[in-house]
Design an enzyme around this catalytic site. Structure first.
Site, PDB file in Angstrom:
ATOM      1  N   LYS A 191      75.922  45.882  70.689  1.00  0.00           N
ATOM      2  CA  LYS A 191      76.310  46.285  72.047  1.00  0.00           C
ATOM      3  C   LYS A 191      75.093  46.307  72.949  1.00  0.00           C
ATOM      4  O   LYS A 191      75.123  45.832  74.085  1.00  0.00           O
ATOM      5  CB  LYS A 191      76.977  47.666  72.028  1.00  0.00           C
ATOM      6  CG  LYS A 191      78.411  47.628  71.528  1.00  0.00           C
ATOM      7  CD  LYS A 191      78.955  49.016  71.271  1.00  0.00           C
ATOM      8  CE  LYS A 191      80.270  48.900  70.506  1.00  0.00           C
ATOM      9  NZ  LYS A 191      80.707  50.157  69.913  1.00  0.00           N
ATOM     10  N   GLN A 246      80.306  56.203  69.866  1.00  0.00           N
ATOM     11  CA  GLN A 246      80.738  55.411  68.719  1.00  0.00           C
ATOM     12  C   GLN A 246      81.545  56.282  67.753  1.00  0.00           C
ATOM     13  O   GLN A 246      81.122  57.382  67.386  1.00  0.00           O
ATOM     14  CB  GLN A 246      79.502  54.824  68.013  1.00  0.00           C
ATOM     15  CG  GLN A 246      79.814  53.874  66.882  1.00  0.00           C
ATOM     16  CD  GLN A 246      80.450  52.563  67.336  1.00  0.00           C
ATOM     17  OE1 GLN A 246      80.194  52.081  68.441  1.00  0.00           O
ATOM     18  NE2 GLN A 246      81.285  51.985  66.497  1.00  0.00           N
ATOM     19  N   ASP A 270      85.824  52.867  76.885  1.00  0.00           N
ATOM     20  CA  ASP A 270      86.676  52.611  75.716  1.00  0.00           C
ATOM     21  C   ASP A 270      88.164  52.679  76.082  1.00  0.00           C
ATOM     22  O   ASP A 270      89.007  52.196  75.332  1.00  0.00           O
ATOM     23  CB  ASP A 270      86.432  53.683  74.636  1.00  0.00           C
ATOM     24  CG  ASP A 270      85.521  53.206  73.516  1.00  0.00           C
ATOM     25  OD1 ASP A 270      85.528  52.002  73.221  1.00  0.00           O
ATOM     26  OD2 ASP A 270      84.826  54.061  72.936  1.00  0.00           O
TER      27      ASP A 270
HETATM   28  N1  GUN Z   1      84.408  52.258  66.283  1.00  0.00           N
HETATM   29  C1  GUN Z   1      85.100  51.149  65.910  1.00  0.00           C
HETATM   30  N2  GUN Z   1      85.668  50.572  66.999  1.00  0.00           N
HETATM   31  C2  GUN Z   1      85.335  51.338  68.067  1.00  0.00           C
HETATM   32  C3  GUN Z   1      85.608  51.233  69.449  1.00  0.00           C
HETATM   33  O1  GUN Z   1      86.297  50.329  69.932  1.00  0.00           O
HETATM   34  N3  GUN Z   1      85.066  52.207  70.228  1.00  0.00           N
HETATM   35  C4  GUN Z   1      84.323  53.207  69.716  1.00  0.00           C
HETATM   36  N4  GUN Z   1      83.860  54.114  70.566  1.00  0.00           N
HETATM   37  N5  GUN Z   1      84.041  53.332  68.443  1.00  0.00           N
HETATM   38  C5  GUN Z   1      84.546  52.391  67.621  1.00  0.00           C
END
Ligand code: GUN
Length: 309
Positions: A54, A98, A121
């Site tokens: 990311k 996350q 998200d």
């Molecule tokens: N962990 C796995 N997929 C995601 C996601 O799309 N967003 C977040 N915040 N954590 C994750």
């Protein structure tokens, strides 16, 4: 007959390029640099890889990336204090915590603490509610958003099509169904308790598989010509190479390809779209926070690919 491969890797690259151009213009014209804060608590190895990717993609798109790595001893109060600080910062337009969080932390309370306008998200209950009700301008969860863009790019209108969503998770299945409904598809949500699953899937003009069960959908469940979006990312023992593993989706790609009109591969299908859509949401959030026109994502992709040339 063999299906068209929907190349999510190339689509995501075009989207990231288009977002980069939009960001460049935003800097030139408004003096604004979109900023994304990513918070990782603990040492989960898979999460560390996601967070690193990311960060890299955010910088490549010309945005500012703020990374917070906290020990797994972090308390609820400490994490909430960080969210409050990020909520107040002008240079942070998007916040992602996350998941999963280490045991002992209340993930729902953390998600609701994020300002709804910065919830890139799309997990905040107000964003969930706006999407479900078709009211206001929600931020939309990244994987369903990426899946919808690929569907719209390939099919144009989804109006009147039969869509089957396999899986009812809050992250993919439910928001995907809401998005398809918003595009006037006729939507069914199927899950582990659905009876006669094959019969439901056989009616699908559009199938979105997001159940996390390796190669669960065989080709003879697929309606001829259907568009298949495979959200699954499952690691299995390699069938031919002992001691090695391989990534497979939720559909059996080889047999489904013989029947479907179009299909996303695994890897290289929906996976790469998730981070690209996180960047898209960060840019959308930035524009909304400043009262500026937000990007038309499909138009950005088509421009980056030179479709009109
Ligand atoms: N962990 C796995 N997929 C995601 C996601 O799309 N967003 C977040 N915040 N954590 C994750």
């Amino acid at each position: 007959m063999s299906a068209t491969i929907l190349d999510g890797k190339a689509f995501a690259a075009a989207l990231r390029q288009g977002l980069g151009s939009f960001v460049e213009a935003l800097k030139q014209d408004q003096g604004l640099t979109p900023g994304l804060a990513v918070v990782l608590v603990g040492e989960d190895p898979a999460s560390q890889v996601y967070v690193r990717n990311k960060h890299k993609s955010t910088i490549e798109a010309g945005m500012a990336s703020f990374e917070y790595r906290l020990p797994d001893t972090t308390s609820q109060e400490e994490l909430e204090a960080l969210i409050d600080e990020l909520n107040a910062r002008e240079d942070v337009n998007g916040i992602l915590v996350q998941l999963p969080l280490p045991k002992g932390l209340d993930d729902r309370a953390i998600i609701e603490r994020i300002r709804v306008e910065k919830d890139v998200d799309g997990f905040h209950i107000e964003n969930v509610g706006m999407l479900a009700a078709g009211v206001g301008k929600p931020l939309i969860p990244c994987t369903p958003l990426g899946s919808l863009l690929i569907l719209q790019d390939h099919l144009g209108s989804l109006s009147g099509l039969n869509a089957v969503v396999l899986g009812r998770s809050n992250i993919v299945g439910k928001p995907m169904a809401q998005l398809l409904l918003s595009q006037s598809a006729t939507v069914e949500i199927c899950h582990s308790r659905t009876k006669d699953l094959a019969e439901h899937v056989r009616r699908a003009d559009v199938l979105v598989a997001a159940v996390g069960r390796p190669e669960m959908v065989p080709g003879d469940w697929i309606k001829p010509g259907a568009t298949v979006i495979d959200v699954g990312i499952n690691r299995i023992d390699h069938p031919e190479k002992p001691g090695k593993s391989k990534l497979v989706g939720d559909v059996d790609t080889a047999s489904c390809m013989q029947v479907a009109g179009a299909i996303t591969p695994v890897p290289g299908g929906i996976g790469p779209m998730t981070i690209a859509c996180l960047l898209a949401n960060t840019l959308t959030a930035t524009c909304r926070q400043h009262g500026l026109a937000e990007p038309d994502l499909l138009a950005l992709v088509r421009q980056a690919r030179g479709d009109d040339a």
